[in-house]
Design a protein around this motif. Structure first.
Motif, mmCIF file in Angstrom:
data_model
loop_
_atom_site.group_PDB
_atom_site.id
_atom_site.type_symbol
_atom_site.label_atom_id
_atom_site.label_comp_id
_atom_site.label_asym_id
_atom_site.label_seq_id
_atom_site.Cartn_x
_atom_site.Cartn_y
_atom_site.Cartn_z
ATOM 1 N N ARG A 45 0.827 -1.214 0.000
ATOM 2 C CA ARG A 45 0.000 0.000 0.000
ATOM 3 C C ARG A 45 0.857 1.258 0.000
ATOM 4 O O ARG A 45 0.533 2.234 -0.672
ATOM 5 C CB ARG A 45 -0.964 -0.022 1.182
ATOM 6 N N ARG A 46 1.964 1.248 0.723
ATOM 7 C CA ARG A 46 2.850 2.412 0.715
ATOM 8 C C ARG A 46 3.490 2.604 -0.652
ATOM 9 O O ARG A 46 3.606 3.736 -1.139
ATOM 10 C CB ARG A 46 3.930 2.273 1.787
ATOM 11 N N LEU A 47 3.905 1.509 -1.284
ATOM 12 C CA LEU A 47 4.497 1.625 -2.615
ATOM 13 C C LEU A 47 3.477 2.084 -3.652
ATOM 14 O O LEU A 47 3.806 2.844 -4.556
ATOM 15 C CB LEU A 47 5.083 0.280 -3.051
ATOM 16 N N VAL A 48 2.242 1.617 -3.527
ATOM 17 C CA VAL A 48 1.198 2.048 -4.455
ATOM 18 C C VAL A 48 0.975 3.550 -4.317
ATOM 19 O O VAL A 48 0.838 4.261 -5.319
ATOM 20 C CB VAL A 48 -0.108 1.259 -4.212
ATOM 21 N N ASP A 49 0.987 4.060 -3.086
ATOM 22 C CA ASP A 49 0.864 5.505 -2.896
ATOM 23 C C ASP A 49 2.024 6.241 -3.550
ATOM 24 O O ASP A 49 1.854 7.317 -4.121
ATOM 25 C CB ASP A 49 0.812 5.854 -1.407
ATOM 26 N N TYR A 50 3.212 5.674 -3.467
ATOM 27 C CA TYR A 50 4.392 6.304 -4.052
ATOM 28 C C TYR A 50 4.313 6.331 -5.582
ATOM 29 O O TYR A 50 4.633 7.340 -6.213
ATOM 30 C CB TYR A 50 5.650 5.546 -3.602
ATOM 31 N N TYR A 51 3.882 5.218 -6.184
ATOM 32 C CA TYR A 51 3.867 5.110 -7.641
ATOM 33 C C TYR A 51 2.585 5.631 -8.281
ATOM 34 O O TYR A 51 2.531 5.790 -9.499
ATOM 35 C CB TYR A 51 4.054 3.653 -8.075
ATOM 36 N N ARG A 52 1.544 5.892 -7.501
ATOM 37 C CA ARG A 52 0.254 6.279 -8.066
ATOM 38 C C ARG A 52 0.398 7.583 -8.845
ATOM 39 O O ARG A 52 0.968 8.547 -8.375
ATOM 40 C CB ARG A 52 -0.790 6.445 -6.970
ATOM 41 N N GLY A 53 -0.130 7.590 -10.061
ATOM 42 C CA GLY A 53 -0.075 8.774 -10.904
ATOM 43 C C GLY A 53 1.057 8.727 -11.907
ATOM 44 O O GLY A 53 0.888 9.116 -13.051
ATOM 45 N N ASP A 54 2.238 8.262 -11.508
ATOM 46 C CA ASP A 54 3.374 8.196 -12.430
ATOM 47 C C ASP A 54 3.400 6.873 -13.186
ATOM 48 O O ASP A 54 3.259 6.842 -14.401
ATOM 49 C CB ASP A 54 4.694 8.369 -11.676
ATOM 50 N N GLU A 55 3.593 5.792 -12.449
ATOM 51 C CA GLU A 55 3.721 4.492 -13.097
ATOM 52 C C GLU A 55 2.477 3.632 -12.937
ATOM 53 O O GLU A 55 2.367 2.592 -13.565
ATOM 54 C CB GLU A 55 4.947 3.774 -12.540
ATOM 55 N N LEU A 56 1.561 4.060 -12.086
ATOM 56 C CA LEU A 56 0.286 3.363 -11.911
ATOM 57 C C LEU A 56 -0.841 4.340 -12.201
ATOM 58 O O LEU A 56 -0.657 5.553 -12.145
ATOM 59 C CB LEU A 56 0.155 2.837 -10.476
ATOM 60 N N ASP A 57 -2.029 3.807 -12.472
ATOM 61 C CA ASP A 57 -3.187 4.669 -12.689
ATOM 62 C C ASP A 57 -3.498 5.452 -11.425
ATOM 63 O O ASP A 57 -3.207 5.021 -10.306
ATOM 64 C CB ASP A 57 -4.413 3.837 -13.076
ATOM 65 N N ALA A 58 -4.137 6.613 -11.596
ATOM 66 C CA ALA A 58 -4.453 7.461 -10.445
ATOM 67 C C ALA A 58 -5.481 6.813 -9.523
ATOM 68 O O ALA A 58 -5.519 7.115 -8.328
ATOM 69 C CB ALA A 58 -4.965 8.812 -10.933
ATOM 70 N N ASP A 59 -6.304 5.905 -10.059
ATOM 71 C CA ASP A 59 -7.344 5.278 -9.232
ATOM 72 C C ASP A 59 -6.991 3.836 -8.850
ATOM 73 O O ASP A 59 -7.845 3.082 -8.400
ATOM 74 C CB ASP A 59 -8.683 5.302 -9.961
ATOM 75 N N PHE A 60 -5.705 3.452 -8.975
ATOM 76 C CA PHE A 60 -5.275 2.091 -8.645
ATOM 77 C C PHE A 60 -5.293 1.900 -7.139
ATOM 78 O O PHE A 60 -4.769 2.713 -6.386
ATOM 79 C CB PHE A 60 -3.859 1.836 -9.169
ATOM 80 N N THR A 61 -5.916 0.819 -6.691
ATOM 81 C CA THR A 61 -5.858 0.433 -5.283
ATOM 82 C C THR A 61 -5.505 -1.043 -5.216
ATOM 83 O O THR A 61 -5.912 -1.833 -6.076
ATOM 84 C CB THR A 61 -7.196 0.662 -4.554
ATOM 85 N N TYR A 62 -4.768 -1.413 -4.187
ATOM 86 C CA TYR A 62 -4.331 -2.792 -4.046
ATOM 87 C C TYR A 62 -5.415 -3.626 -3.396
ATOM 88 O O TYR A 62 -6.042 -3.217 -2.430
ATOM 89 C CB TYR A 62 -3.070 -2.889 -3.194
ATOM 90 N N SER A 63 -5.628 -4.799 -3.936
ATOM 91 C CA SER A 63 -6.409 -5.840 -3.292
ATOM 92 C C SER A 63 -5.861 -7.170 -3.775
ATOM 93 O O SER A 63 -5.155 -7.240 -4.797
ATOM 94 C CB SER A 63 -7.907 -5.714 -3.611
ATOM 95 N N TYR A 64 -6.187 -8.218 -3.065
ATOM 96 C CA TYR A 64 -5.697 -9.544 -3.449
ATOM 97 C C TYR A 64 -6.169 -9.910 -4.850
ATOM 98 O O TYR A 64 -5.396 -10.458 -5.647
ATOM 99 C CB TYR A 64 -6.185 -10.576 -2.417
#
Length: 153
Positions: A127-146
């Motif tokens: 979750r911390r990495l997703v917050d870091y990468y969100r917008g640049d390398e991941l979609d702005a609305d990406f959230t982690y789930s299994y």
């Protein structure tokens, strides 16, 4: 500095020696190295696996100890220039693979409390990495789930 989720200390003095130019025994052309990096990426290897492969096998039989010294670019920069970069950053992908393995283990062994804690720690790192990468390398609305991790992998 201490580790985040364990009581162990980090390793000290583990930096590579400083070098400004490649060693004289490794006289590989930069274009050949870039072609080999793209070729290995198309085979599905991650940037760190590409670096290990170049270190061990090399290009045209000559090992490449450090790609950035040979080409003045990092492996990820070479992949971006040639539109061969992976869809997920490597560190995030590795953590997601670990979380999927731990989740499947927890489904089989629900009373394994040590691995339950390991799964919680791994998912918090994700979750911390997703917050870091969100917008640049991941979609702005990406959230982690299994389920999303299972789908992406």
């Amino acid at each position: 500095m201490a580790r985040m989720h364990t009581r162990r200390r980090g390793s000290s003095d583990s930096d590579k020696p400083v070098a400004d130019e490649p060693p004289e025994w490794s006289d590989v052309d930069a274009d050949a190295v870039e072609e080999r990096v793209v070729e290995l990426a198309e085979q599905g290897l991650s940037p760190s696996e590409i670096g290990l492969k170049l270190r061990d096998e090399g290009v045209q039989g000559t090992p490449v100890p450090d790609v950035s010294l040979a080409t003045d670019k990092k492996i990820t920069e070479i992949l971006e220039e040639n539109d061969a970069e992976p869809d997920l950053p490597e560190d995030l992908r590795n953590l997601m693979e670990r979380a999927v393995r731990l989740r499947e283990h927890m489904n089989d062994n629900p009373n394994d409390h040590q691995n339950k804690r390991a799964l919680q720690n791994t998912e918090s790192k994700i979750r911390r990495l997703v917050d870091y990468y969100r917008g640049d390398e991941l979609d702005a609305d990406f959230t982690y789930s299994y389920d999303t991790a299972k789908e992406l992998l």
